[in-house]
Design an enzyme around this catalytic site. Structure first.
Site, PDB file in Angstrom:
ATOM      1  N   SER A   1       1.063  -1.371  -0.053  1.00 31.90           N
ATOM      2  CA  SER A   1      -0.582  -0.485   0.149  1.00 31.90           C
ATOM      3  C   SER A   1       0.497   1.057   0.363  1.00 31.90           C
ATOM      4  CB  SER A   1      -0.739  -0.590   1.114  1.00 31.90           C
ATOM      5  OG  SER A   1      -2.067  -1.053   1.179  1.00 31.90           O
TER       6      SER A   1
HETATM    7  N1  SAH Z   1      -0.507  -5.176   4.283  1.00 32.62           N
HETATM    8  C1  SAH Z   1       0.634  -5.789   3.060  1.00 32.62           C
HETATM    9  C2  SAH Z   1      -0.274  -5.219   1.606  1.00 32.62           C
HETATM   10  C3  SAH Z   1      -0.850  -6.724   0.834  1.00 32.62           C
HETATM   11  S1  SAH Z   1      -2.162  -6.367   0.170  1.00 32.62           S
HETATM   12  C4  SAH Z   1       1.560  -4.973   2.677  1.00 32.62           C
HETATM   13  O1  SAH Z   1       1.900  -3.874   3.924  1.00 32.62           O
HETATM   14  O2  SAH Z   1       2.622  -5.105   2.309  1.00 32.62           O
HETATM   15  C5  SAH Z   1      -3.493  -7.211   0.229  1.00 32.62           C
HETATM   16  C6  SAH Z   1      -2.739  -9.186   0.913  1.00 32.62           C
HETATM   17  O3  SAH Z   1      -3.673  -9.918   1.689  1.00 32.62           O
HETATM   18  C7  SAH Z   1      -2.126 -10.008  -0.193  1.00 32.62           C
HETATM   19  O4  SAH Z   1      -1.003  -9.798  -0.508  1.00 32.62           O
HETATM   20  C8  SAH Z   1      -3.195 -11.049  -0.608  1.00 32.62           C
HETATM   21  O5  SAH Z   1      -2.989 -11.884  -0.928  1.00 32.62           O
HETATM   22  C9  SAH Z   1      -3.609 -10.820   1.065  1.00 32.62           C
HETATM   23  N2  SAH Z   1      -5.542 -12.066   1.082  1.00 32.62           N
HETATM   24  C10 SAH Z   1      -6.470 -11.514   0.847  1.00 32.62           C
HETATM   25  N3  SAH Z   1      -7.334 -11.984   0.974  1.00 32.62           N
HETATM   26  C11 SAH Z   1      -6.927 -13.238   2.444  1.00 32.62           C
HETATM   27  C12 SAH Z   1      -7.489 -13.219   3.123  1.00 32.62           C
HETATM   28  N4  SAH Z   1      -8.113 -14.472   3.145  1.00 32.62           N
HETATM   29  N5  SAH Z   1      -6.417 -13.930   4.200  1.00 32.62           N
HETATM   30  C13 SAH Z   1      -4.948 -13.567   3.876  1.00 32.62           C
HETATM   31  N6  SAH Z   1      -4.572 -13.161   3.368  1.00 32.62           N
HETATM   32  C14 SAH Z   1      -5.514 -12.543   2.289  1.00 32.62           C
END
Ligand code: SAH
Length: 220
Positions: A67
């Site tokens: 993000s």
């Molecule tokens: N917090 C992260 C943002 C990543 S984007 C950072 O600092 O980089 C969102 C992430 O959520 C992705 O990696 C995606 O694979 C994950 N995601 C989506 N659905 C999910 C679920 N049900 N359980 C765990 N992770 C999930």
């Protein structure tokens, strides 16, 4: 060379904190200090390191993103976490948000559903000595029952609604922050557990990748 690199990134990080965060109203000293410390450039691929402190999200592979710094700061500030807190994050991704939290709280539990991202983040936490981050490879929409209740829960992917099962894993006084809405645009919502129930506030509009799982969107 190594030190020059480190210095270059430190300067960019300081500029990020001043120009993208403080100048736009992020006031929580703990959030500003944590984001001033975490080496964000290690959380992106080598090819993108030079853009790591820019005012935008960046791709991390598998159609996912790290993000924009400002939204990381907004969410972390909204969570109102303190140094004794145990915090659950859903959506480890690059691991950046978890590292920011790890600088501020007692322990971070973070769940990722994509195995390559989970493994990469785990290795990075070890390399950077974030020993207070516990990782898990699974569907985070059902939470982490054996470690509940949590003082705070942060969902970093957008879902159609706040899963009840996550609310049930919040301690009294605990806060959950999550983007809720359609697949294209969401509202950042904060739910606080009170002695008598739950209070819900809408904080701002945002745009996140999809939360995919049992209590999120279906896999395409
Ligand atoms: N917090 C992260 C943002 C990543 S984007 C950072 O600092 O980089 C969102 C992430 O959520 C992705 O990696 C995606 O694979 C994950 N995601 C989506 N659905 C999910 C679920 N049900 N359980 C765990 N992770 C999930």
């Amino acid at each position: 060379m190594q030190t020059q690199e480190t210095l270059k990134f430190r300067r960019r990080r300081e500029a990020m904190v001043a120009e993208q965060l403080q100048a736009r109203g992020i006031h929580d000293a703990a959030v500003l200090a944590a984001m001033g410390r975490v080496p964000r450039h290690f959380f992106v691929s080598e090819a993108l390191m030079d853009q790591a402190y820019g005012d935008y999200p960046l791709p991390i592979g598998y159609q996912q993103t790290i993000s924009q710094p400002q939204i990381v700061a907004e969410m972390t500030q909204a969570l109102g976490a303190s140094s004794e807190d145990r915090v659950l994050e859903i959506g480890t991704g690059s691991g950046y948000q978890a590292a920011v939290l790890a600088e501020m709280v007692f322990r971070v539990y973070t769940i990722e559903r994509l195995q390559p991202l989970y493994m990469k983040a785990r290795r990075l936490f070890d390399a950077l000595k974030y020993h207070n981050i516990v990782t898990r490879y699974s569907d985070g929409t059902t939470g982490w029952k054996s470690e509940a209740p949590f003082d705070a829960i942060l969902v970093t992917a957008g879902g159609p609604l706040v899963p009840d099962v996550l609310l049930s894993q919040l301690a009294e006084g605990g806060r959950l922050v999550m983007p809720v809405g359609s697949a294209d645009v969401q509202q950042l919502v904060r739910v606080t557990r009170t002695p008598s129930g739950f209070e819900r506030e809408v904080l701002c509009s945002c745009r996140f990748v999809k939360l995919v799982g049992e209590h999120g969107w279906r896999e395409e």
